[in-house]
Write an enzyme that holds these catalytic residues in place. Structure first.
Site, PDB file in Angstrom:
ATOM      1  CG  ASP A  16       3.327  -2.052  -4.116  1.00 38.24           C
ATOM      2  OD1 ASP A  16       2.147  -2.124  -3.727  1.00 38.24           O
ATOM      3  OD2 ASP A  16       3.965  -0.981  -4.129  1.00 38.24           O
ATOM      4  N   GLY A  17       1.598  -2.917  -6.729  1.00 36.45           N
ATOM      5  CA  GLY A  17       1.174  -2.338  -7.996  1.00 36.45           C
ATOM      6  C   GLY A  17       0.362  -1.084  -7.779  1.00 36.45           C
ATOM      7  CD  GLU A  54      -1.579  -3.218  -4.728  1.00 40.06           C
ATOM      8  OE1 GLU A  54      -0.824  -4.208  -4.708  1.00 40.06           O
ATOM      9  OE2 GLU A  54      -1.335  -2.170  -4.099  1.00 40.06           O
ATOM     10  CG  ASP A  76       0.971  -2.367  -0.308  1.00 40.40           C
ATOM     11  OD1 ASP A  76       0.197  -2.776  -1.208  1.00 40.40           O
ATOM     12  OD2 ASP A  76       1.863  -1.525  -0.526  1.00 40.40           O
ATOM     13  CG  HIS A 131       4.558   3.715   0.393  1.00 40.63           C
ATOM     14  ND1 HIS A 131       5.346   3.718  -0.738  1.00 40.63           N
ATOM     15  CD2 HIS A 131       3.274   3.572  -0.046  1.00 40.63           C
ATOM     16  CE1 HIS A 131       4.588   3.615  -1.813  1.00 40.63           C
ATOM     17  NE2 HIS A 131       3.328   3.514  -1.426  1.00 40.63           N
ATOM     18  CG  ASP A 141       6.387   1.807  -4.537  1.00 37.42           C
ATOM     19  OD1 ASP A 141       5.200   1.932  -4.856  1.00 37.42           O
ATOM     20  OD2 ASP A 141       7.167   2.779  -4.435  1.00 37.42           O
TER      21      ASP A 141
END
Length: 232
Positions: A16-17, A54, A76, A131, A141
């Site tokens: 995640d980024g 990402e 995501d 999330h 995250d």
């Protein structure tokens, strides 16, 4: 002979980024999982974008693998997944990194790296809702947030200037967001990478809204720096 055998390591890569704001300081978090082993990674950058982080997280994780692997990437980011699975990045590459006859592709440096890595490894993507309580996604995250808030942020050398990041600003000029005079800041730590063509000696910074501006006159070619061959 089939390249991928039953003995090929089966790896789960969670990534995640993001950046805050976008563009702004950014970071990514990565978890590599195989069998009973897990390893975490993260990096933070002075100025970048959500999509670059990402992409960078997935690339970083794949580059850590020491042998051909069967990898499931959990992310995501539809941007990352669709770019590969829908063939967008491959078409842009074949079109000399143009999306169409007029528009250049965005982030070609990262897409090229990811395409090469998907040729080395057997990679499939699994979208997960961000999330939403997924343990590894939430941890990635957190790692990304921690990384972007460290003091020793590094430069994203492939980031290209945008209207919020103009080449013509100088120290003392007003921030485009809040009209506060800009000051010069210099990175406290540099991390050079193979293939890097240039770096920024300093950047302009707004103390009020924390905006960062990379400017043309601060750009330096790698051969001008005696540390250019000391890659980490």
């Amino acid at each position: 002979m089939e390249k991928w055998k039953d003995t090929t390591p089966k790896i789960n890569l969670y990534s995640d980024g993001g950046s805050d704001p976008n563009p702004g300081k950014g970071g990514f978090g990565v978890i590599l999982s195989w069998g009973n082993f897990k390893k975490e990674f993260s990096e933070g950058y002075i100025l970048t974008t959500n999509n670059r982080m990402e992409l960078s997280g997935v690339i970083f994780g794949l580059e850590k693998l020491k042998k051909d692997s069967d990898v499931t990437v959990f992310t995501d980011s539809r941007y990352v997944i669709d770019g590969i699975e829908k063939g967008w990045a491959k078409r842009w590459q074949e079109n000399n990194w143009y999306r169409n006859k007029k528009e250049k592709a965005i982030n070609p440096d990262l897409w090229e790296k990811l395409l090469k890595l998907t040729d080395i490894h057997k990679v499939k993507f699994q979208w997960i809702k961000g999330h939403n309580g997924h343990p590894e996604n939430e941890r990635c995250d957190s790692l990304a947030t921690l990384a972007m808030n460290k003091n020793n942020l590094i430069e994203d050398s492939g980031y290209i200037e945008t209207p919020l990041n103009p080449k013509t600003l100088q120290e003392g000029d007003l921030c485009r967001k809040c009209n506060t005079p800009l000051i010069i800041k210099r990175p406290t730590k540099r991390k050079f990478k193979k293939g890097q063509v240039y770096y920024f000696e300093y950047y302009l910074y707004c103390e009020k809204c924390k905006s960062i501006y990379m400017i043309e006159e601060a750009k330096r070619l790698m051969q001008e720096n005696p540390e250019a061959n000391l890659f980490e």
